[in-house]
Design an enzyme around this catalytic site. Structure first.
Site: not given
Length: 436
Positions: A153, A203, A205, A332
């Site tokens: 993340y 991923k 943000k 998630h």
């Protein structure tokens, strides 16, 4: 009824955990974020643990639910939902609106209750598993995989918080990641995630900088990590036109584009023309939202979160619905600790149609309330076969983090990314969407 499985006591402990200065479209994470640890103690002397959000609105319902749970069996998981509705003053579940905070899309009182129930359900499952000598995944029907894959993340972030906030000495390790504010910083972050944890998908943000800058960052990731699955999540910050432009420019490298725009209507328009799957954890987070989203083809991937859906059993129900409609399933992450990550791993192990690597904030968290931190190997976590969740509560750490919560003047007990950003920019207000 086996009296050893009757709930004797429920302990509720609000805590503040260190959080790095991670940026999103609303602002920046505060130095500390609230979490809630739930302990369900049976008459047989077994203690199960659960975890959820710790903001005041969750804490109030949790404390009320803790008062009425004793005397019930830890196996009565379905009864938690009606109990939560009763103690929240809405037994019929009719209250439609409440500000539940965070980047969660439209908020309702039901969503708030479900997030509270999730922590209690996990605590009950942990206690039941320990009492029966079974891992939680066995209580959910059994695992279909021995390891669960997670995704790195990535965040735009500052090197430190505007006020210099950092973990208190003796509680957590110091955050040594440094700033990531451009494509080079994002790539360096990804390489460290790959080196230290073995993650193979990534991923970012988004919604922080103008879209062209974030396109450049994803392109840099694709060049540095060729062939690796990439995702981008601007938390609904873009217009339909911007969403389509980004999708078209990145369609050859994105695994999926998550919540590029806000609301079911806009998502449906983008999905029809994007040429890349759209994922969501904002416009589909409860059962009533599923019908329209699937009917309109607004999303191709649902990011489940057992906190949002009300626990592990309901996460499995969601997975079955997605399987029936041919919609992809991922998971998630919120700013979770080791209890929630263990719960997430157990339910993920039981879902046949887990189509994508799961999200996890966990590597960003320098503090925990379990005695042994989870260890990612090759980007995966082993599924524990120990009774219950397979984690043990670190009572010294829990007490220290609770003392931090007690000492706080109230400013950190409610997550507020905009308030944290105003320490760096006094004129900051949460941007209206679409932002670009």
């Amino acid at each position: 009824m086996d009296t050893a499985l009757i709930v004797d006591e429920v302990r509720i402990t609000p805590i503040l955990i260190a959080d790095p200065p991670l940026l999103n479209t609303q602002g920046v994470h505060q130095p500390y974020t609230p979490r809630l640890v739930i302990e369900v103690v049976t008459r047989g002397g077994v203690t199960g643990v659960g975890e959820t959000y710790g903001d005041g609105k969750y804490l109030r319902i949790a404390r009320a639910l803790a008062q009425v749970l004793p005397g019930r069996s830890v196996s009565d998981l379905n009864g938690l939902f009606s109990l939560a509705a009763e103690v929240s003053g809405d037994p019929a579940g009719t209250v439609a609106s409440v500000d539940a905070g965070g980047l969660r899309g439209v908020q309702t009182a039901d969503k708030l209750r479900l997030s509270v129930v999730s922590g209690f359900e996990v605590g009950c499952l942990d206690a039941l598993g320990k009492a029966l000598g079974l891992p939680v995944h066995a209580l959910l029907g059994g695992k279909v995989r021995d390891r669960v894959e997670y995704s790195a993340y990535l965040f735009y972030r500052w090197a430190e918080h505007p006020d210099g906030g950092e973990p208190s000495a003796g509680i957590g390790a110091r955050d040594d990641w440094g700033a990531a504010l451009d494509p080079e910083g994002v790539v360096a972050q990804a390489r460290r995630f790959e080196r230290d944890y073995g993650f193979r998908s990534f991923k970012l943000k988004g919604g922080v900088f103008p879209p062209d800058e974030e396109i450049a960052a994803v392109r840099a990731l694709a060049e540095a990590l060729p062939g690796r699955p990439l995702r981008l999540d601007p938390n609904g910050a873009w217009s339909v036109d911007t969403s389509l432009r980004v999708a078209h420019e990145l369609r050859d490298v994105l695994e999926y584009l998550e919540d590029p725009t806000s609301g079911m209507e806009r998502m449906a328009v983008v999905a029809a023309r994007a040429g890349v799957p759209l994922a969501t954890n904002m416009c589909v987070t409860t059962v009533p939202e599923i019908r329209e989203a699937f009917r309109r083809g607004a999303v191709q991937v649902v990011l489940s979160d057992h906190h949002y859906w009300g626990g592990l059993h309901r996460t499995r129900e969601l997975a079955a619905i997605c399987r029936a409609f041919g919609v992809g399933l991922a998971m998630h992450s919120n700013t979770h600790l080791g209890i929630s990550l263990a719960a997430m791993t157990h339910v993920a192990a039981t879902v046949p149609n887990l189509d994508y690597a799961c999200d996890s904030h966990y590597p960003w968290q320098t503090e925990d309330v379990i005695t042994a931190r989870h260890v990612f190997r090759d980007g995966r976590l082993e599924v524990s076969d120990a009774p219950g969740l397979g984690v043990e509560l670190d009572r010294d750490a829990l007490a220290a983090l609770h003392r931090r919560w007690q000492a706080d003047d109230g400013t950190m007990r409610e997550r507020d990314d905009a308030a944290a950003m105003r320490k760096a920019d006094p004129e900051w207000i949460t941007p209206a969407v679409p932002r670009w």
